[in-house]
Each structure stands twice: as structure tokens, then as C-alpha cells.
Design a protein around this motif. Structure first.
Motif, mmCIF file in Angstrom:
data_model
loop_
_atom_site.group_PDB
_atom_site.id
_atom_site.type_symbol
_atom_site.label_atom_id
_atom_site.label_comp_id
_atom_site.label_asym_id
_atom_site.label_seq_id
_atom_site.Cartn_x
_atom_site.Cartn_y
_atom_site.Cartn_z
ATOM 1 N N MET A 81 43.610 42.747 56.008
ATOM 2 C CA MET A 81 44.845 43.143 56.553
ATOM 3 C C MET A 81 45.391 44.479 56.664
ATOM 4 N N THR A 82 45.619 45.199 57.370
ATOM 5 C CA THR A 82 46.203 46.514 57.353
ATOM 6 C C THR A 82 47.352 46.721 58.521
ATOM 7 N N ASP A 83 47.800 47.856 58.268
ATOM 8 C CA ASP A 83 48.926 48.439 59.189
ATOM 9 C C ASP A 83 48.128 48.918 60.365
ATOM 10 N N CYS A 84 48.988 49.048 61.355
ATOM 11 C CA CYS A 84 48.340 50.016 62.659
ATOM 12 C C CYS A 84 48.031 51.090 62.789
ATOM 13 N N GLY A 85 48.502 51.943 61.573
ATOM 14 C CA GLY A 85 48.597 53.296 61.436
ATOM 15 C C GLY A 85 49.417 54.132 61.710
ATOM 16 N N ASP A 86 50.701 53.252 62.143
ATOM 17 C CA ASP A 86 52.150 53.910 62.427
ATOM 18 C C ASP A 86 51.972 54.616 63.890
ATOM 19 N N CYS A 87 53.050 54.902 64.190
ATOM 20 C CA CYS A 87 53.556 55.499 65.611
ATOM 21 C C CYS A 87 53.044 57.116 65.422
ATOM 22 N N PRO A 88 52.360 57.541 66.253
ATOM 23 C CA PRO A 88 52.174 57.209 67.631
ATOM 24 C C PRO A 88 50.808 56.383 68.105
ATOM 25 N N GLY A 89 50.514 55.518 67.076
ATOM 26 C CA GLY A 89 49.607 54.761 67.556
ATOM 27 C C GLY A 89 48.239 55.308 67.128
ATOM 28 N N LEU A 90 47.956 55.020 65.578
ATOM 29 C CA LEU A 90 46.721 55.579 65.042
ATOM 30 C C LEU A 90 45.740 54.230 64.519
ATOM 31 N N THR A 91 45.802 53.345 65.457
ATOM 32 C CA THR A 91 44.963 51.984 65.142
ATOM 33 C C THR A 91 43.564 52.151 65.052
ATOM 34 N N PHE A 92 42.967 53.036 65.804
ATOM 35 C CA PHE A 92 41.558 53.317 65.977
ATOM 36 C C PHE A 92 41.018 53.784 64.500
ATOM 37 N N PRO A 93 41.648 54.679 63.791
ATOM 38 C CA PRO A 93 40.791 55.056 62.492
ATOM 39 C C PRO A 93 41.287 53.765 61.601
ATOM 40 N N ARG A 94 42.321 53.348 61.685
ATOM 41 C CA ARG A 94 42.454 52.180 60.817
ATOM 42 C C ARG A 94 41.696 51.024 60.918
ATOM 43 N N VAL A 95 41.105 50.737 62.108
ATOM 44 C CA VAL A 95 40.225 49.701 62.237
ATOM 45 C C VAL A 95 38.962 50.330 61.959
ATOM 46 N N LYS A 96 38.569 51.349 62.108
ATOM 47 C CA LYS A 96 37.287 52.118 61.698
ATOM 48 C C LYS A 96 37.068 51.858 60.316
ATOM 49 N N LEU A 97 37.996 52.171 59.508
ATOM 50 C CA LEU A 97 38.236 52.266 58.179
ATOM 51 C C LEU A 97 37.993 50.709 57.558
ATOM 52 N N LEU A 98 38.722 49.926 58.232
ATOM 53 C CA LEU A 98 38.609 48.561 57.944
ATOM 54 C C LEU A 98 37.238 47.767 58.138
ATOM 55 N N THR A 99 36.677 48.163 59.222
ATOM 56 C CA THR A 99 35.450 47.674 59.451
ATOM 57 C C THR A 99 34.326 48.228 58.645
ATOM 58 N N GLU A 100 34.326 49.488 58.338
ATOM 59 C CA GLU A 100 33.269 50.204 57.434
ATOM 60 C C GLU A 100 33.587 49.276 55.972
ATOM 61 N N VAL A 101 35.043 48.929 55.529
ATOM 62 C CA VAL A 101 35.040 48.277 54.244
ATOM 63 C C VAL A 101 34.386 46.894 54.296
ATOM 64 N N ALA A 102 34.782 46.054 55.292
ATOM 65 C CA ALA A 102 34.457 44.821 55.774
ATOM 66 C C ALA A 102 32.873 44.801 55.703
ATOM 67 N N ASN A 103 32.156 45.521 56.342
ATOM 68 C CA ASN A 103 30.739 45.665 56.597
ATOM 69 C C ASN A 103 30.076 45.900 55.136
ATOM 70 N N GLY A 104 30.626 46.938 54.341
ATOM 71 C CA GLY A 104 30.257 47.262 53.012
ATOM 72 C C GLY A 104 30.292 46.111 52.086
ATOM 73 N N LEU A 105 31.185 45.039 52.108
ATOM 74 C CA LEU A 105 31.408 43.956 51.445
ATOM 75 C C LEU A 105 30.773 42.725 52.071
ATOM 76 N N ASP A 106 29.642 42.927 52.860
ATOM 77 C CA ASP A 106 29.189 41.961 53.646
ATOM 78 C C ASP A 106 30.063 40.681 54.331
ATOM 79 N N ARG A 107 31.207 41.282 54.837
ATOM 80 C CA ARG A 107 32.175 40.346 55.522
ATOM 81 C C ARG A 107 32.599 40.920 56.751
ATOM 82 N N PRO A 108 31.362 40.997 57.827
ATOM 83 C CA PRO A 108 31.830 41.682 59.024
ATOM 84 C C PRO A 108 32.786 40.902 59.942
ATOM 85 N N ILE A 109 33.669 41.714 60.576
ATOM 86 C CA ILE A 109 34.744 41.191 61.250
ATOM 87 C C ILE A 109 34.114 40.872 62.671
#
Length: 119
Positions: free
Chosen positions: A47-75
Motif C-alpha cells: 500500500m502506498t499513497d497516490c504521490g500527493d496533488c497534483p497527482g504524482l501517481t505514476f512514479p509511486r506505482v513505478k516504485l511500488l512495482t519495482e519493489v514488489a517485483n524485486g521481492l518476487d511478488r508481482p502486482i
């Protein structure tokens, strides 16, 4: 089985709920948008936040995806929390869900769902 990630609104998350307790309950009870999984096993990958306004969601999802894949838990599925849905509907959140959904699904190859629980 589905590996699920949840994004919450950075501005209102701890004002409408504390510690995402409603999302955790909704997931356990298959309430709201979690109903789609029926009795299938759900794994909360992160779970993570959206990146705050004005909407920085893409970088948050990129980081979350990289971490999840690195832990062998793809989203498999990203849920934008009910707090994000409410922010889009009532609080002038700058996120355009349809555009964000298209970009995230295309870039990360996972389903994107607007909402979590109905509480």
C-alpha cells in the motif's frame, strides 16, 4: 490468487480512515470492489499513497512495482482506494481516472480498479 496493491489519497487518508483499516476489512470480507475476487486468495502486496496533488501517481506505482517485483511478488491488480475515489468525486482531485487507468494498465500490465470498500 491475486496479488493486490492499494493506493490511498495522501491528503485525506488519515482523515476518513486510520491506517487503511477499512481497506483491510473490505479485503477480508470481500466488500465493495473486493467482492470481484469471490473466495479466491488475495495477497496484499503493498500500500502506498497516490504521490500527493497534483497527482504524482505514476512514479509511486513505478516504485511500488519495482519493489514488489524485486521481492518476487508481482502486482496483478492495483486498487485506487475509496478515499481516492471520493477525492476525485468531491475534493477537486486532479486525477483523471480513465486516463490514469489506461496509462497504468499499458505501462505495468496489470488491471486498475477504482475503489476498494463501500464503507
Amino acid at each position: 490468487m491475486a496479488n493486490v496493491a492499494v493506493l490511498f489519497c495522501k491528503k485525506i487518508q488519515d482523515h476518513s480512515c486510520i491506517a487503511c483499516a477499512k481497506c483491510h476489512k473490505g479485503m477480508a470480507e470481500r466488500n465493495g470492489e473486493f467482492e470481484r475476487y469471490g473466495k479466491d486468495e488475495l495477497v496484499l502486496v503493498g500500500m502506498t499513497d497516490c504521490g500527493d496533488c497534483p497527482g504524482l501517481t505514476f512514479p509511486r506505482v513505478k516504485l511500488l512495482t519495482e519493489v514488489a517485483n524485486g521481492l518476487d511478488r508481482p502486482i496483478d491488480v492495483i486498487h485506487l482506494g475509496t478515499c481516492m475515489k471520493l477525492a476525485m468525486e468531491t475534493a477537486d482531485c486532479p486525477i483523471d481516472f480513465e486516463n490514469l487507468q489506461f496509462i497504468l494498465e499499458k505501462k505495468f500490465g496489470c488491471e486498475v480498479v477504482l475503489g476498494t470498500h463501500s464503507y
